[in-house]
Write an enzyme that holds these catalytic residues in place. Sequence first.
Site, PDB file in Angstrom:
ATOM      1  N   ARG A 134       0.875  -1.184   0.000  1.00  0.00           N
ATOM      2  CA  ARG A 134       0.000   0.000   0.000  1.00  0.00           C
ATOM      3  C   ARG A 134       0.910   1.231   0.000  1.00  0.00           C
ATOM      4  O   ARG A 134       1.691   1.419   0.935  1.00  0.00           O
ATOM      5  CB  ARG A 134      -0.904   0.004   1.225  1.00  0.00           C
ATOM      6  CG  ARG A 134      -1.948  -1.099   1.228  1.00  0.00           C
ATOM      7  CD  ARG A 134      -2.871  -0.954   2.427  1.00  0.00           C
ATOM      8  NE  ARG A 134      -4.062  -1.767   2.329  1.00  0.00           N
ATOM      9  CZ  ARG A 134      -4.240  -2.926   2.946  1.00  0.00           C
ATOM     10  NH1 ARG A 134      -3.272  -3.409   3.712  1.00  0.00           N
ATOM     11  NH2 ARG A 134      -5.366  -3.597   2.803  1.00  0.00           N
ATOM     12  N   ARG A 187       0.900  -1.240  -5.355  1.00  0.00           N
ATOM     13  CA  ARG A 187      -0.410  -0.735  -5.745  1.00  0.00           C
ATOM     14  C   ARG A 187      -0.309   0.782  -5.809  1.00  0.00           C
ATOM     15  O   ARG A 187       0.117   1.416  -4.844  1.00  0.00           O
ATOM     16  CB  ARG A 187      -1.462  -1.133  -4.711  1.00  0.00           C
ATOM     17  CG  ARG A 187      -2.809  -0.607  -5.146  1.00  0.00           C
ATOM     18  CD  ARG A 187      -3.882  -0.690  -4.137  1.00  0.00           C
ATOM     19  NE  ARG A 187      -3.626  -0.019  -2.891  1.00  0.00           N
ATOM     20  CZ  ARG A 187      -4.403  -0.199  -1.814  1.00  0.00           C
ATOM     21  NH1 ARG A 187      -5.390  -1.054  -1.860  1.00  0.00           N
ATOM     22  NH2 ARG A 187      -4.143   0.452  -0.692  1.00  0.00           N
ATOM     23  N   GLU A 230     -12.196  -4.931  -7.157  1.00  0.00           N
ATOM     24  CA  GLU A 230     -12.778  -4.600  -5.849  1.00  0.00           C
ATOM     25  C   GLU A 230     -14.076  -3.816  -5.988  1.00  0.00           C
ATOM     26  O   GLU A 230     -14.640  -3.334  -5.008  1.00  0.00           O
ATOM     27  CB  GLU A 230     -11.770  -3.856  -4.967  1.00  0.00           C
ATOM     28  CG  GLU A 230     -11.102  -2.656  -5.611  1.00  0.00           C
ATOM     29  CD  GLU A 230     -10.031  -2.026  -4.732  1.00  0.00           C
ATOM     30  OE1 GLU A 230      -9.953  -2.324  -3.533  1.00  0.00           O
ATOM     31  OE2 GLU A 230      -9.275  -1.205  -5.265  1.00  0.00           O
ATOM     32  N   ASP A 256     -12.991  -4.044  -0.147  1.00  0.00           N
ATOM     33  CA  ASP A 256     -13.869  -3.105  -0.843  1.00  0.00           C
ATOM     34  C   ASP A 256     -14.971  -3.820  -1.611  1.00  0.00           C
ATOM     35  O   ASP A 256     -16.088  -3.316  -1.699  1.00  0.00           O
ATOM     36  CB  ASP A 256     -13.054  -2.225  -1.795  1.00  0.00           C
ATOM     37  CG  ASP A 256     -12.440  -1.046  -1.059  1.00  0.00           C
ATOM     38  OD1 ASP A 256     -13.172  -0.379  -0.303  1.00  0.00           O
ATOM     39  OD2 ASP A 256     -11.232  -0.807  -1.215  1.00  0.00           O
ATOM     40  N   ARG A 260     -17.332  -0.193   5.103  1.00  0.00           N
ATOM     41  CA  ARG A 260     -16.431  -1.132   5.781  1.00  0.00           C
ATOM     42  C   ARG A 260     -15.956  -0.643   7.139  1.00  0.00           C
ATOM     43  O   ARG A 260     -15.453  -1.422   7.946  1.00  0.00           O
ATOM     44  CB  ARG A 260     -15.231  -1.482   4.889  1.00  0.00           C
ATOM     45  CG  ARG A 260     -14.377  -0.299   4.518  1.00  0.00           C
ATOM     46  CD  ARG A 260     -13.418  -0.641   3.384  1.00  0.00           C
ATOM     47  NE  ARG A 260     -12.077  -0.936   3.860  1.00  0.00           N
ATOM     48  CZ  ARG A 260     -11.026  -1.121   3.074  1.00  0.00           C
ATOM     49  NH1 ARG A 260     -11.163  -1.066   1.750  1.00  0.00           N
ATOM     50  NH2 ARG A 260      -9.844  -1.361   3.560  1.00  0.00           N
TER      51      ARG A 260
END
Length: 595
Positions: free
Chosen positions: A308, A344, A443, A467, A477
């Site tokens: 991430r 990502r 997602e 997601d 979430r």
Amino acid sequence: MQKPTSQSSSRAYQGIAVSPGIQIARVHIVDPVKTDITRRVIAPSEVEGEKKQLRKALDSARREIAELRRKVLESLDEAHASIFDPQLMLLEDEVLLAQTNERIERRHETAAQAFTTVIHEFAGKFSTFADAYIASRNTDILDVGNRVCQFLTHTQNRNHSLQFDDDVIILAPDLSPSDTAQMDHEHVLGFATELGGPTSHTAILAKALEIPAVVGIGPFIKGVPSGVTAVIDGYEGTVTVDPSPREVARARARRRRHLVHERDLQKLRTLPAETIDGYRVELSANVELPIEVPHVLAHGAEGVGLFRTEFLYLEKDGLPGEEELYMVYRKVVEEVGALPVIFRTMDLGGDKFFAQLQTGRELNPFLGLRAIRLCLAYPEVFRTQLRAILRASAHGRARIMFPMISNLNEVRQAKAILKSIMDELRAKRITFDEAIQVGIMIEIPSAAICSDQLAKEVDFFSIGTNDLIQYTLAVDRGNEQVASLYDPFHPAILRLIRMTIDAAQREGIWVGLCGEMSSNPLCALLLIGLGVNELSMGALAIPEIKRLIRQIRLADARRVVEDIYSLRSSAEVHDYIRQAYRVIQRRRIKAPVNE
Ligand code: PEP
Ligand code: MG
């Protein structure tokens, strides 16, 4: 949350488990060091003296932190030692110094008073971030502030002593990373704090130093007498104060079981995640911070399945430059050597509000200018990140993944930008991995439904169920009030995952899954039956999932999938898989792991 138990005067408190292990010892309570800052107006003749005191205090604090850094480097590694770099940089910060001096000169405040105000204003900026990691950085900043003020006020016994003659469990309102690094590792068997979160540097250090730890318990220390016995359970995230003999016996038994279990799991570290009938699954780790990389490898990850990349954007006021990003990415790929790292591209927006690019608060930020949408709206920022990843790819096995893809056009636009950067780099003779794999996250339901079309565009899919569940079931979430509706076993989720995996297989690309579902053994069983090629998860979960995989047959997992397909409710699905899992576990007890 406080849960008084029925036996004796014991009290069990629930917090967040951040570092595993079970320990029993007497409690030692660490009170925060109080620096008494008396407010007074200084005389003009004192101004220069206060400024000089400030400089001296900053120097002393710098020396202490540098020493701490050296100790951590000695006992752990550079990655963990670098936790203290932002603190050292803060002590060199010209703006901080100028603002403090200005308050001393203009408002006639003492150096301690002025510095405290400035540092609190600075820390306050971080605490407003929705992202827990960034919000927790203010603990580090206040830690520096405290240290400097203790020098300025000549506070006696500045550092609460964390050295002991016998074993203790520390309870404290909060502990800073420097407290954790300074702990007597021989005698501090564990610690629990009222504040703190799982991504704090204190938590990261505890894990690296293998000190069982529980954080974020909430107010509980008042009324706990120092010296009473406590059990800390870093698996479950509980602290039991003044346990009954039965509770102590149970904790000891649990500890023994965990130790045996961990020894067993450790044996699997270098073995492949392969089913009895030879189906190989790649197990990778999700990483949020470069500092986690050594830890990830120690748990037997075969790569980083989700890096991430948001932290560098959130950690400071301005946008990070290409060079800064490149250096971080390069270090990560070099550290994992021959293993792949999926970068990502930044997933800002949603719950990670980013003032630099987002002009105003959105009514539905999760449905707004998030991730790839933000990148395509600000192509220069996107290009900078892609250039940095491509340059880093020359030093290891980098892969690129675009998040929150909802249609084909976004993939094509992102790929076109990537291609133009590749052309640019080639023209400048800057090397990068020409065969770099490019994938997307699935997602959003529309992406799963159109996965057959998307599969023709990319080298891989990674299903982001965190997601996917939120968007498919219309359940925020992060909203506690609808948490019971957030359901990975909902038949709609299983159908979308199946659709995605089938599309990937038909197109001959590999497909992974990097949401929390990967680390749930029941889900993992199902995902293997569905034909997933890779599972990426928090590193701690890897050994257990590997053990599960080595215990099953692909044929059995496939049968489970076929059976649940006709089920109508998630409760039925859940019960069915649990039953199948029990059967596998029974088999596990009868036959040892296939090592
Ligand atoms: C996901 O959505 O499943 C995912 C892995 O990404 P993130 O949790 O960062 O949104
Ligand atoms: Mg996501």
